[in-house]
Design a protein around this motif. Structure first.
Motif, PDB file in Angstrom:
ATOM      1  N   THR A 130       0.812  -1.224   0.000  1.00  0.00           N
ATOM      2  CA  THR A 130       0.000   0.000   0.000  1.00  0.00           C
ATOM      3  C   THR A 130       0.836   1.261   0.000  1.00  0.00           C
ATOM      4  O   THR A 130       0.320   2.354  -0.246  1.00  0.00           O
ATOM      5  CB  THR A 130      -0.915   0.014   1.234  1.00  0.00           C
ATOM      6  N   GLY A 131       2.132   1.144   0.281  1.00  0.00           N
ATOM      7  CA  GLY A 131       2.982   2.316   0.358  1.00  0.00           C
ATOM      8  C   GLY A 131       3.254   2.740   1.787  1.00  0.00           C
ATOM      9  O   GLY A 131       2.689   2.209   2.747  1.00  0.00           O
ATOM     10  N   PHE A 132       4.132   3.715   1.930  1.00  0.00           N
ATOM     11  CA  PHE A 132       4.584   4.167   3.249  1.00  0.00           C
ATOM     12  C   PHE A 132       4.274   5.644   3.452  1.00  0.00           C
ATOM     13  O   PHE A 132       4.298   6.442   2.508  1.00  0.00           O
ATOM     14  CB  PHE A 132       6.089   3.941   3.388  1.00  0.00           C
ATOM     15  N   THR A 133       3.986   5.979   4.670  1.00  0.00           N
ATOM     16  CA  THR A 133       3.712   7.356   5.079  1.00  0.00           C
ATOM     17  C   THR A 133       4.730   7.766   6.127  1.00  0.00           C
ATOM     18  O   THR A 133       5.088   6.979   7.012  1.00  0.00           O
ATOM     19  CB  THR A 133       2.289   7.477   5.657  1.00  0.00           C
ATOM     20  N   HIS A 134       5.163   8.985   6.020  1.00  0.00           N
ATOM     21  CA  HIS A 134       6.094   9.548   7.007  1.00  0.00           C
ATOM     22  C   HIS A 134       7.454   8.833   6.964  1.00  0.00           C
ATOM     23  O   HIS A 134       8.052   8.531   7.986  1.00  0.00           O
ATOM     24  CB  HIS A 134       5.480   9.463   8.407  1.00  0.00           C
ATOM     25  N   ALA A 135       7.956   8.597   5.766  1.00  0.00           N
ATOM     26  CA  ALA A 135       9.263   7.965   5.579  1.00  0.00           C
ATOM     27  C   ALA A 135      10.334   9.048   5.462  1.00  0.00           C
ATOM     28  O   ALA A 135      10.137  10.069   4.793  1.00  0.00           O
ATOM     29  CB  ALA A 135       9.253   7.100   4.336  1.00  0.00           C
ATOM     30  N   ARG A 136      11.484   8.818   6.110  1.00  0.00           N
ATOM     31  CA  ARG A 136      12.565   9.809   6.112  1.00  0.00           C
ATOM     32  C   ARG A 136      13.336   9.731   4.801  1.00  0.00           C
ATOM     33  O   ARG A 136      13.737   8.652   4.362  1.00  0.00           O
ATOM     34  CB  ARG A 136      13.500   9.567   7.287  1.00  0.00           C
ATOM     35  N   ALA A 137      13.576  10.898   4.187  1.00  0.00           N
ATOM     36  CA  ALA A 137      14.303  10.966   2.914  1.00  0.00           C
ATOM     37  C   ALA A 137      15.436  11.968   3.032  1.00  0.00           C
ATOM     38  O   ALA A 137      15.247  13.088   3.515  1.00  0.00           O
ATOM     39  CB  ALA A 137      13.358  11.363   1.786  1.00  0.00           C
ATOM     40  N   THR A 138      16.631  11.574   2.585  1.00  0.00           N
ATOM     41  CA  THR A 138      17.817  12.429   2.566  1.00  0.00           C
ATOM     42  C   THR A 138      18.348  12.458   1.134  1.00  0.00           C
ATOM     43  O   THR A 138      17.699  11.981   0.221  1.00  0.00           O
ATOM     44  CB  THR A 138      18.871  11.876   3.530  1.00  0.00           C
ATOM     45  N   ALA A 183      21.532  15.073 -11.315  1.00  0.00           N
ATOM     46  CA  ALA A 183      20.290  15.614 -11.873  1.00  0.00           C
ATOM     47  C   ALA A 183      19.244  14.530 -12.123  1.00  0.00           C
ATOM     48  O   ALA A 183      18.065  14.839 -12.321  1.00  0.00           O
ATOM     49  CB  ALA A 183      20.576  16.364 -13.167  1.00  0.00           C
ATOM     50  N   ASP A 184      19.633  13.256 -12.128  1.00  0.00           N
ATOM     51  CA  ASP A 184      18.685  12.166 -12.396  1.00  0.00           C
ATOM     52  C   ASP A 184      17.736  11.975 -11.215  1.00  0.00           C
ATOM     53  O   ASP A 184      18.120  12.147 -10.054  1.00  0.00           O
ATOM     54  CB  ASP A 184      19.427  10.861 -12.665  1.00  0.00           C
ATOM     55  N   PHE A 185      16.495  11.584 -11.534  1.00  0.00           N
ATOM     56  CA  PHE A 185      15.536  11.287 -10.484  1.00  0.00           C
ATOM     57  C   PHE A 185      15.688   9.805 -10.107  1.00  0.00           C
ATOM     58  O   PHE A 185      14.974   8.934 -10.595  1.00  0.00           O
ATOM     59  CB  PHE A 185      14.107  11.597 -10.931  1.00  0.00           C
ATOM     60  N   ILE A 186      16.661   9.567  -9.270  1.00  0.00           N
ATOM     61  CA  ILE A 186      16.956   8.214  -8.828  1.00  0.00           C
ATOM     62  C   ILE A 186      17.033   8.197  -7.297  1.00  0.00           C
ATOM     63  O   ILE A 186      17.222   9.239  -6.650  1.00  0.00           O
ATOM     64  CB  ILE A 186      18.267   7.679  -9.440  1.00  0.00           C
ATOM     65  N   VAL A 187      16.885   6.965  -6.733  1.00  0.00           N
ATOM     66  CA  VAL A 187      16.938   6.837  -5.272  1.00  0.00           C
ATOM     67  C   VAL A 187      17.783   5.626  -4.905  1.00  0.00           C
ATOM     68  O   VAL A 187      17.944   4.692  -5.700  1.00  0.00           O
ATOM     69  CB  VAL A 187      15.533   6.695  -4.651  1.00  0.00           C
ATOM     70  N   ALA A 188      18.299   5.663  -3.647  1.00  0.00           N
ATOM     71  CA  ALA A 188      18.937   4.509  -3.019  1.00  0.00           C
ATOM     72  C   ALA A 188      17.983   4.022  -1.939  1.00  0.00           C
ATOM     73  O   ALA A 188      17.549   4.797  -1.084  1.00  0.00           O
ATOM     74  CB  ALA A 188      20.284   4.892  -2.431  1.00  0.00           C
ATOM     75  N   LEU A 189      17.625   2.719  -1.993  1.00  0.00           N
ATOM     76  CA  LEU A 189      16.657   2.133  -1.074  1.00  0.00           C
ATOM     77  C   LEU A 189      17.363   1.592   0.165  1.00  0.00           C
ATOM     78  O   LEU A 189      18.496   1.112   0.087  1.00  0.00           O
ATOM     79  CB  LEU A 189      15.897   1.009  -1.775  1.00  0.00           C
ATOM     80  N   ASN A 190      16.681   1.661   1.307  1.00  0.00           N
ATOM     81  CA  ASN A 190      17.264   1.154   2.566  1.00  0.00           C
ATOM     82  C   ASN A 190      17.612  -0.324   2.442  1.00  0.00           C
ATOM     83  O   ASN A 190      16.986  -1.081   1.683  1.00  0.00           O
ATOM     84  CB  ASN A 190      16.306   1.396   3.728  1.00  0.00           C
ATOM     85  N   SER A 191      18.631  -0.763   3.193  1.00  0.00           N
ATOM     86  CA  SER A 191      19.153  -2.126   3.066  1.00  0.00           C
ATOM     87  C   SER A 191      18.122  -3.178   3.420  1.00  0.00           C
ATOM     88  O   SER A 191      18.110  -4.285   2.849  1.00  0.00           O
ATOM     89  CB  SER A 191      20.389  -2.297   3.963  1.00  0.00           C
ATOM     90  N   ALA A 192      17.242  -2.883   4.400  1.00  0.00           N
ATOM     91  CA  ALA A 192      16.242  -3.865   4.809  1.00  0.00           C
ATOM     92  C   ALA A 192      15.315  -4.231   3.655  1.00  0.00           C
ATOM     93  O   ALA A 192      14.882  -5.383   3.545  1.00  0.00           O
ATOM     94  CB  ALA A 192      15.449  -3.318   5.992  1.00  0.00           C
ATOM     95  N   LEU A 226      14.663   6.520   2.329  1.00  0.00           N
ATOM     96  CA  LEU A 226      15.171   6.723   0.972  1.00  0.00           C
ATOM     97  C   LEU A 226      16.323   7.713   1.003  1.00  0.00           C
ATOM     98  O   LEU A 226      16.345   8.635   1.831  1.00  0.00           O
ATOM     99  CB  LEU A 226      14.074   7.253   0.051  1.00  0.00           C
ATOM    100  N   ASP A 227      17.258   7.536   0.048  1.00  0.00           N
ATOM    101  CA  ASP A 227      18.326   8.504  -0.187  1.00  0.00           C
ATOM    102  C   ASP A 227      18.146   8.999  -1.618  1.00  0.00           C
ATOM    103  O   ASP A 227      18.261   8.221  -2.579  1.00  0.00           O
ATOM    104  CB  ASP A 227      19.690   7.837  -0.002  1.00  0.00           C
ATOM    105  N   LEU A 228      17.853  10.276  -1.769  1.00  0.00           N
ATOM    106  CA  LEU A 228      17.521  10.835  -3.078  1.00  0.00           C
ATOM    107  C   LEU A 228      18.757  11.457  -3.727  1.00  0.00           C
ATOM    108  O   LEU A 228      19.693  11.868  -3.054  1.00  0.00           O
ATOM    109  CB  LEU A 228      16.424  11.896  -2.945  1.00  0.00           C
ATOM    110  N   SER A 229      18.728  11.535  -5.033  1.00  0.00           N
ATOM    111  CA  SER A 229      19.748  12.316  -5.742  1.00  0.00           C
ATOM    112  C   SER A 229      19.550  13.780  -5.393  1.00  0.00           C
ATOM    113  O   SER A 229      18.444  14.205  -5.033  1.00  0.00           O
ATOM    114  CB  SER A 229      19.626  12.099  -7.249  1.00  0.00           C
ATOM    115  N   PRO A 230      20.595  14.590  -5.474  1.00  0.00           N
ATOM    116  CA  PRO A 230      20.443  16.013  -5.151  1.00  0.00           C
ATOM    117  C   PRO A 230      19.359  16.708  -5.992  1.00  0.00           C
ATOM    118  O   PRO A 230      18.628  17.557  -5.472  1.00  0.00           O
ATOM    119  CB  PRO A 230      21.830  16.592  -5.440  1.00  0.00           C
TER     120      PRO A 230
END
Length: 224
Positions: free
Chosen positions: A125-133, A149-158, A198-202
């Motif tokens: 269903t998705g997540f709410t209130h997830a921390r993103a850096t 500049a790319d819209f990419i993310v790094a996902l948490n290890s779990a 999530l870890d977002l691209s700048p």
């Protein structure tokens, strides 16, 4: 002649009796004093020590004079001896207006306040209130090179999982933050992120908020 002889015999008898008495007296004196131990070295057992005088039971100690109940102590002149109470005048503190700074009103923009806490939801269903850096991009754990500049993310290890490439590599997610939304691709792993983090691209982070915030709390879900 016969009478003289009798007197001579009588006189001789008297002398003999007197000599025997002298010899007897001398023997008695030597037995009692000549070989006896001095009295100071061996006390005489027949001699008892003098008794201590016992107090006379009929003699009672003199009584202490009791005070006369009819005699009353003199009254104290309370008016003359006691000092008069001094009136104490309280001095009210002076209020100093110049020394007390006026409180400054602080206006906080509601959009600038980030909520804290743990995310809720699940992968379906998705997540709410997830921390993103955000992080510096490059060669990711999926083997793909990306730029800031790319819209990419790094996902948490779990959630990223084990193996190479991870089954999450290349999946799309939709991120929403304060009315703004964007679709990003999973290309890397974030070991320092908590579950659902999530870890977002700048460039992607800048799409939602200023990098000065450091971290934001977003909603996201898998789209394919």
């Amino acid at each position: 002649m016969r009478q003289r002889h009798i007197l001579t015999a009588a006189f001789a008898s008297i002398l003999a009796t007197a000599s025997a008495a002298v010899i007897t007296v001398s023997a008695s004196a030597s037995e009692s004093t000549g070989f006896a131990t001095p009295a100071a070295c061996s006390p005489n057992p027949t001699t008892k020590p003098p008794k201590k005088p016992t107090p006379n039971p009929t003699t009672k100690p003199p009584k202490q004079p009791s005070p006369d109940p009819t005699t009353k102590p003199p009254k104290r002149d309370s008016a003359a001896d006691e000092p008069e109470p001094q009136a104490t005048v309280a001095v009210a503190p002076q209020a100093t207006v110049a020394d007390v700074p006026e409180p400054q009103a602080t206006v906080v923009d509601a959009d600038e306040v980030e909520p804290t806490g743990c995310p809720t939801g699940n992968p379906k269903t998705g997540f709410t209130h997830a921390r993103a850096t955000f992080y510096s991009t490059g060669l990711g754990a999926c083997g793909k090179v990306s730029n800031d500049a790319d819209f990419i993310v790094a996902l948490n290890s779990a959630q990223f999982g084990a193996g190479y490439p991870s089954p999450q590599c290349g999946k799309k997610i939709k991120i929403t933050y304060k009315g703004k939304s964007a679709t990003a691709t999973i290309v890397d792993e974030c070991p320092g992120c908590s579950y659902a983090g999530l870890d977002l691209s700048p460039g992607l982070f800048q799409h939602f908020a200023s990098q000065d915030k450091g971290a934001i709390y977003v909603d996201w879900k898998f789209t394919g």
